[in-house]
Design an enzyme around this catalytic site. Structure first.
Site, mmCIF file in Angstrom:
data_model
loop_
_atom_site.group_PDB
_atom_site.id
_atom_site.type_symbol
_atom_site.label_atom_id
_atom_site.label_comp_id
_atom_site.label_asym_id
_atom_site.label_seq_id
_atom_site.Cartn_x
_atom_site.Cartn_y
_atom_site.Cartn_z
ATOM 1 N N SER A 1 12.907 6.372 50.803
ATOM 2 C CA SER A 1 14.148 4.901 50.574
ATOM 3 C C SER A 1 12.739 4.071 50.599
ATOM 4 C CB SER A 1 15.399 4.691 50.815
ATOM 5 O OG SER A 1 15.495 3.214 51.472
ATOM 6 N N TYR B 1 17.849 3.139 60.609
ATOM 7 C CA TYR B 1 17.241 3.860 59.032
ATOM 8 C C TYR B 1 16.275 3.322 58.730
ATOM 9 C CZ TYR B 1 18.181 5.045 53.945
ATOM 10 O OH TYR B 1 18.036 5.948 52.778
#
Length: 248
Positions: free
Chosen positions: A133, A146
């Site tokens: 990501s 995250y």
């Protein structure tokens, strides 16, 4: 009877980028093992693409062992796609159980699945693709757990590439930005549809699962001597993590 098609495994294949990646790899001629927790979904997908379904929670050692047994001696592509974001609180208000869950699925499970399947990947002169990501490249408010997990996944990728330098295995990471895929934002906000919708509000064309799956298939089909270290992909409307064009 042994399939003549090269073999691919896609984790988290029950929806979103994982399901799309399984379809795109099947179009390229791979036999795809669709691995995920939701058996009904992966069975339907496997039937659609003439693949196989293996129920697998990537955080379970027993499930990973069963997946490895289903693969057999050789594997050409592993897509470590299973992952997820849980919560959007600042670090000062962190739900540490959610942080542990994010590390388990985004980092430890990537290491566990790769470790278990590595002998088959070496035998099959395979490719490891980790779904990272842009959160693994830059921090942002509310993203603490995250962001840390995806930075961890990036570190696993880069370490693997160094350690496998003398083996016939390629190691790649895809780092998507804003992707409107099934369930990602909804899971992050614990089922709050209004918060999930707000992530994409005013963005005419966020990335789709198919956009990312197309890159998965492209990496998997490069000549054997070509390694794509990392691809960062964002929608045109997202110039950076914090700079997104939203139409009024």
């Amino acid at each position: 009877m042994t399939s003549e098609r090269p073999l691919a495994v896609v984790t988290g294949a029950s929806s979103g980028i994982g399901a799309a990646s399984a379809r795109y790899l099947a179009r390229e001629g791979f036999e795809v093992i669709c691995a995920a927790r939701r058996l009904d979904r992966i069975e339907a997908l496997a039937k659609e693409i003439d693949g196989r379904a293996v129920q697998c929670d990537v955080t379970s050692a027993d499930d990973v062992a069963a997946l490895t047994a289903a693969v057999g001696d050789e594997l050409q592509v592993l897509v470590n796609n299973a992952g997820g974001a849980f919560g959007f609180e600042p670090v000062a208000e962190a739900d540490l159980d959610a942080w542990r869950q994010m590390f388990e699925v985004n980092v430890i499970a990537v290491a566990a699945v790769t470790k278990s399947l590595l002998p088959a990947l070496i035998a099959g002169r395979g490719t490891i693709i980790v779904m990272g990501s842009t959160a693994g490249q830059v921090a942002y408010e509310g993203g603490g757990g995250y962001v840390a997990a995806k930075h961890g996944a990036k570190a696993v990728v880069d370490t693997l590439r160094l350690e496998l330098w003398d083996q016939p295995v390629r190691v790649s990471e895809i780092a998507p930005g804003m992707v409107r895929s099934e369930g990602f934002a909804l899971t992050r906000f614990n089922g709050d549809q209004s918060k999930a919708d707000a992530v994409y509000a005013g963005v005419r064309e966020p990335l789709t699962a198919e956009d990312v799956a197309d890159i998965v298939a492209w990496i998997a089909t490069r000549p054997a001597h070509v390694n794509i270290d990392r691809i960062t992909v964002r929608p045109r409307a997202q110039a950076a993590q914090h700079k997104v064009h939203r139409e009024q």
